[in-house]
Scaffold this motif. Structure first.
Motif, PDB file in Angstrom:
ATOM      1  N   PRO A 174       2.412  20.614  -0.303  1.00  0.00           N
ATOM      2  CA  PRO A 174       3.656  19.981  -0.749  1.00  0.00           C
ATOM      3  C   PRO A 174       3.528  19.450  -2.177  1.00  0.00           C
ATOM      4  CG  PRO A 174       2.452  18.473   0.671  1.00  0.00           C
ATOM      5  CD  PRO A 174       1.711  19.784   0.710  1.00  0.00           C
ATOM      6  N   ILE A 175       4.643  19.480  -2.892  1.00  0.00           N
ATOM      7  CA  ILE A 175       4.687  18.902  -4.229  1.00  0.00           C
ATOM      8  C   ILE A 175       4.908  17.396  -4.088  1.00  0.00           C
ATOM      9  CG2 ILE A 175       5.822  18.915  -6.484  1.00  0.00           C
ATOM     10  CD1 ILE A 175       7.080  21.595  -5.698  1.00  0.00           C
ATOM     11  N   ARG A 176       4.069  16.620  -4.718  1.00  0.00           N
ATOM     12  CA  ARG A 176       4.304  15.176  -4.765  1.00  0.00           C
ATOM     13  C   ARG A 176       5.142  14.859  -6.001  1.00  0.00           C
ATOM     14  NH1 ARG A 176       2.194  11.723  -1.499  1.00  0.00           N
ATOM     15  NH2 ARG A 176       1.988  10.067  -3.045  1.00  0.00           N
ATOM     16  N   ASP A 200       9.662  13.416   4.367  1.00  0.00           N
ATOM     17  CA  ASP A 200      10.434  13.379   5.602  1.00  0.00           C
ATOM     18  C   ASP A 200      11.798  12.740   5.341  1.00  0.00           C
ATOM     19  OD1 ASP A 200      11.263  11.731   8.183  1.00  0.00           O
ATOM     20  OD2 ASP A 200      10.023  13.407   8.866  1.00  0.00           O
ATOM     21  N   ARG A 201      12.869  13.435   5.708  1.00  0.00           N
ATOM     22  CA  ARG A 201      14.215  12.941   5.378  1.00  0.00           C
ATOM     23  C   ARG A 201      14.512  11.617   6.096  1.00  0.00           C
ATOM     24  NH1 ARG A 201      18.608  15.588   3.023  1.00  0.00           N
ATOM     25  NH2 ARG A 201      20.258  14.075   2.665  1.00  0.00           N
ATOM     26  N   GLN A 207       2.523  11.468   2.361  1.00  0.00           N
ATOM     27  CA  GLN A 207       2.861  10.045   2.389  1.00  0.00           C
ATOM     28  C   GLN A 207       3.850   9.704   1.272  1.00  0.00           C
ATOM     29  OE1 GLN A 207      -1.147   8.589   1.914  1.00  0.00           O
ATOM     30  NE2 GLN A 207      -1.400   8.256   4.117  1.00  0.00           N
ATOM     31  N   GLY A 208       4.892   8.965   1.645  1.00  0.00           N
ATOM     32  CA  GLY A 208       5.891   8.554   0.666  1.00  0.00           C
ATOM     33  C   GLY A 208       5.525   7.238   0.011  1.00  0.00           C
ATOM     34  N   PHE A 209       6.406   6.780  -0.910  1.00  0.00           N
ATOM     35  CA  PHE A 209       6.093   5.535  -1.616  1.00  0.00           C
ATOM     36  C   PHE A 209       7.330   4.925  -2.260  1.00  0.00           C
ATOM     37  CE2 PHE A 209       4.953   8.998  -4.683  1.00  0.00           C
ATOM     38  CZ  PHE A 209       5.879   8.739  -5.672  1.00  0.00           C
ATOM     39  N   PHE A 210       7.166   3.659  -2.652  1.00  0.00           N
ATOM     40  CA  PHE A 210       8.055   2.964  -3.577  1.00  0.00           C
ATOM     41  C   PHE A 210       7.278   2.825  -4.890  1.00  0.00           C
ATOM     42  CE2 PHE A 210       8.938   1.241   0.657  1.00  0.00           C
ATOM     43  CZ  PHE A 210      10.310   1.412   0.770  1.00  0.00           C
ATOM     44  N   HIS A 211       7.909   3.152  -5.997  1.00  0.00           N
ATOM     45  CA  HIS A 211       7.201   3.050  -7.281  1.00  0.00           C
ATOM     46  C   HIS A 211       8.022   2.226  -8.270  1.00  0.00           C
ATOM     47  CE1 HIS A 211       4.887   3.795 -10.784  1.00  0.00           C
ATOM     48  NE2 HIS A 211       5.668   4.733 -11.290  1.00  0.00           N
ATOM     49  N   LEU A 238       0.805  -1.214   0.000  1.00  0.00           N
ATOM     50  CA  LEU A 238       0.000   0.000   0.000  1.00  0.00           C
ATOM     51  C   LEU A 238       0.844   1.273   0.000  1.00  0.00           C
ATOM     52  CD1 LEU A 238      -2.895  -0.992   2.435  1.00  0.00           C
ATOM     53  CD2 LEU A 238      -2.817  -1.137  -0.059  1.00  0.00           C
ATOM     54  N   GLU A 239       2.164   1.116   0.023  1.00  0.00           N
ATOM     55  CA  GLU A 239       3.036   2.286  -0.039  1.00  0.00           C
ATOM     56  C   GLU A 239       3.520   2.485  -1.470  1.00  0.00           C
ATOM     57  OE1 GLU A 239       5.984   2.350   3.051  1.00  0.00           O
ATOM     58  OE2 GLU A 239       4.554   1.673   4.568  1.00  0.00           O
ATOM     59  N   THR A 240       2.543   2.686  -2.348  1.00  0.00           N
ATOM     60  CA  THR A 240       2.766   2.911  -3.770  1.00  0.00           C
ATOM     61  C   THR A 240       2.003   4.167  -4.184  1.00  0.00           C
ATOM     62  OG1 THR A 240       0.894   1.471  -4.317  1.00  0.00           O
ATOM     63  CG2 THR A 240       3.081   0.451  -4.250  1.00  0.00           C
ATOM     64  N   PRO A 241       2.315   4.760  -5.333  1.00  0.00           N
ATOM     65  CA  PRO A 241       1.672   6.023  -5.703  1.00  0.00           C
ATOM     66  C   PRO A 241       0.154   5.981  -5.699  1.00  0.00           C
ATOM     67  CG  PRO A 241       3.531   5.606  -7.135  1.00  0.00           C
ATOM     68  CD  PRO A 241       3.360   4.376  -6.293  1.00  0.00           C
TER      69      PRO A 241
END
Length: 413
Positions: free
Chosen positions: A355-357, A288-289, A263-267, A253-256
């Protein structure tokens, strides 16, 4: 300020020039055809009366609008990119102009049954009664970021013809290869000479952004062994099955398509696979760094764990940072955001600070010493056949540029 006809004519003259960039090229610009628009802009900036117009060996186009006041005020800049995304073809763009949009479906291509519908793209409804420029359904449009270029050139032309609008020195730059992450790589910040700048590269009207993703690219290489399938027992290693294990081990669920906001992601955006070798191409994103670094570490740890499970060094991973969140560089000079916000308010535009995604040239430029928030250019549905831009939004963006220049002069005079 500027007529719909004039800004439409300028915009369509840009988008009909193919400037698609190529991530597999090592040159700058990455495609020769980007020179076609770069050279056109070089000549156009001279023709409207800009000073110090230049184009370098990498196709970066710069120019200056000299101050028309005696007071020494900060030099500001405006930046846009002229390449278009390789995600979808930008060749043979045939823009369609929809006058007085009625809020209903727009048939982009009757033959191919391609429809731009507010039932799916509900943002369309906020532009009812306005003039929209769309594709013909077979290409992208190129509003990302030729809308931004249109607005910057139009604003400079307006300021030249209206000296009653007081401003300091204004720098402009048009860059290649932003869509493949290289737009700022060969940007000469010292030559540009601005104290701060704005990229005109956002989407819908009102957007004002000074935060973006931290970004990295990852390539996962999986080694297999190919033998005749009829005699493969105990010998064949199918790298594509190992690749599937890797993909399924990351948070699904951590996808675009499942994330928004901060929220961050792996794509996973590309797979090259055969039995004996598979490559997975990912991008990693997080505002978030610390979370960004944790995502990179997760990929490294997953590689180690799977290799341990397989009992062999089958998988390797290479991760390269691409850009970082410009918030760290802009927050100490938040007055540059405040000026843009005030410009929008004075023009009756509700600022949408978010924020820019993604990333812009500004994210890299901010770390190169040129703080660079991002402002709307007006387009929607970038990088595909459903892209469109309201002409009225481009006019408003042009007005914002002029107002920022005016407010900066007033604030520091």
């Amino acid at each position: 300020m500027i007529s719909k006809e004039a800004i439409t004519k300028r915009f369509t003259s840009y988008v009909t020039i193919d400037t698609e960039s190529d991530p597999n090229s090592e040159t700058t610009p990455s495609t020769k055809k980007q020179w076609d628009l770069a050279n056109k802009l070089f000549e156009e900036l001279k023709s409207i009366g800009m000073s110090d117009v230049s184009i370098d060996d990498n196709a970066y186009v710069m120019a200056t609008l000299p101050s028309n006041i005696k007071a020494k005020v900060p030099t500001i800049g405006f930046i846009s990119h002229f390449d278009t995304s390789p995600d979808f073809t930008g060749a043979n763009v045939k823009p369609q102009i929809i006058e007085n949009y009625n809020g209903k479906d727009i048939v982009l291509n009757a033959e191919k049954d391609i429809v731009l519908s507010p039932d799916y793209f509900d943002d369309l409804l906020q532009y009812k009664g306005q003039t929209l420029i769309t594709t013909d359904g077979t290409t992208l449009l190129g509003a990302d970021d030729k809308a931004g270029i249109t607005e910057i050139v139009s604003a400079m032309e307006y300021l030249i013809h209206h000296p009653e609008v007081k401003h300091g020195d204004i720098k402009v730059c048009f860059t290649p290869d932003e869509e493949i992450g290289r737009g700022a790589h060969k940007f000469d910040v010292k030559k540009f000479g601005a104290d701060w700048a704005y990229t005109m590269d956002g989407s819908e009207i009102g957007e004002l952004e000074y935060e973006n993703f931290n970004a990295a690219a990852a390539v996962i290489h999986i080694k297999g062994k190919i033998v005749h399938p009829g005699y493969a027992k105990g010998k064949m290693i199918n790298s594509m099955y190992m690749a599937t294990d890797f993909i399924n081990s990351l948070p699904r669920l951590e996808t675009p398509e499942h994330t928004e906001g901060y929220q961050g992601f792996f794509h996973l955006h590309q797979i090259e696979g055969k039995v004996d070798e598979t490559k997975l191409h990912y991008i990693i994103r997080d505002h978030d760094r610390d979370k960004f670094e944790a995502r990179k570490q997760m990929m490294q740890q997953l590689t180690q764990d799977l290799n341990t499970s397989y009992g062999d060094e089958i998988i390797s991973v290479e991760i390269k940072d691409q850009y970082f969140n410009m918030k760290e560089k802009v927050e100490p000079v938040m007055h540059i955001v405040d000026i843009a916000e005030e410009a929008m308010k004075q023009l009756g535009i509700k600022p949408k600070i978010k924020p820019i995604r993604g990333g812009t040239d500004g994210s890299q430029l901010s770390y190169m010493g040129l703080p660079c928030p991002n402002i709307f250019a007006g387009g929607h549905n970038f990088h595909g056949r459903y892209e469109y831009v309201p002409v009225e939004s481009m006019i408003k963006a042009t007005e914002v540029i002029c107002k920022i220049a005016e407010l900066t002069a007033q604030r520091y005079s």
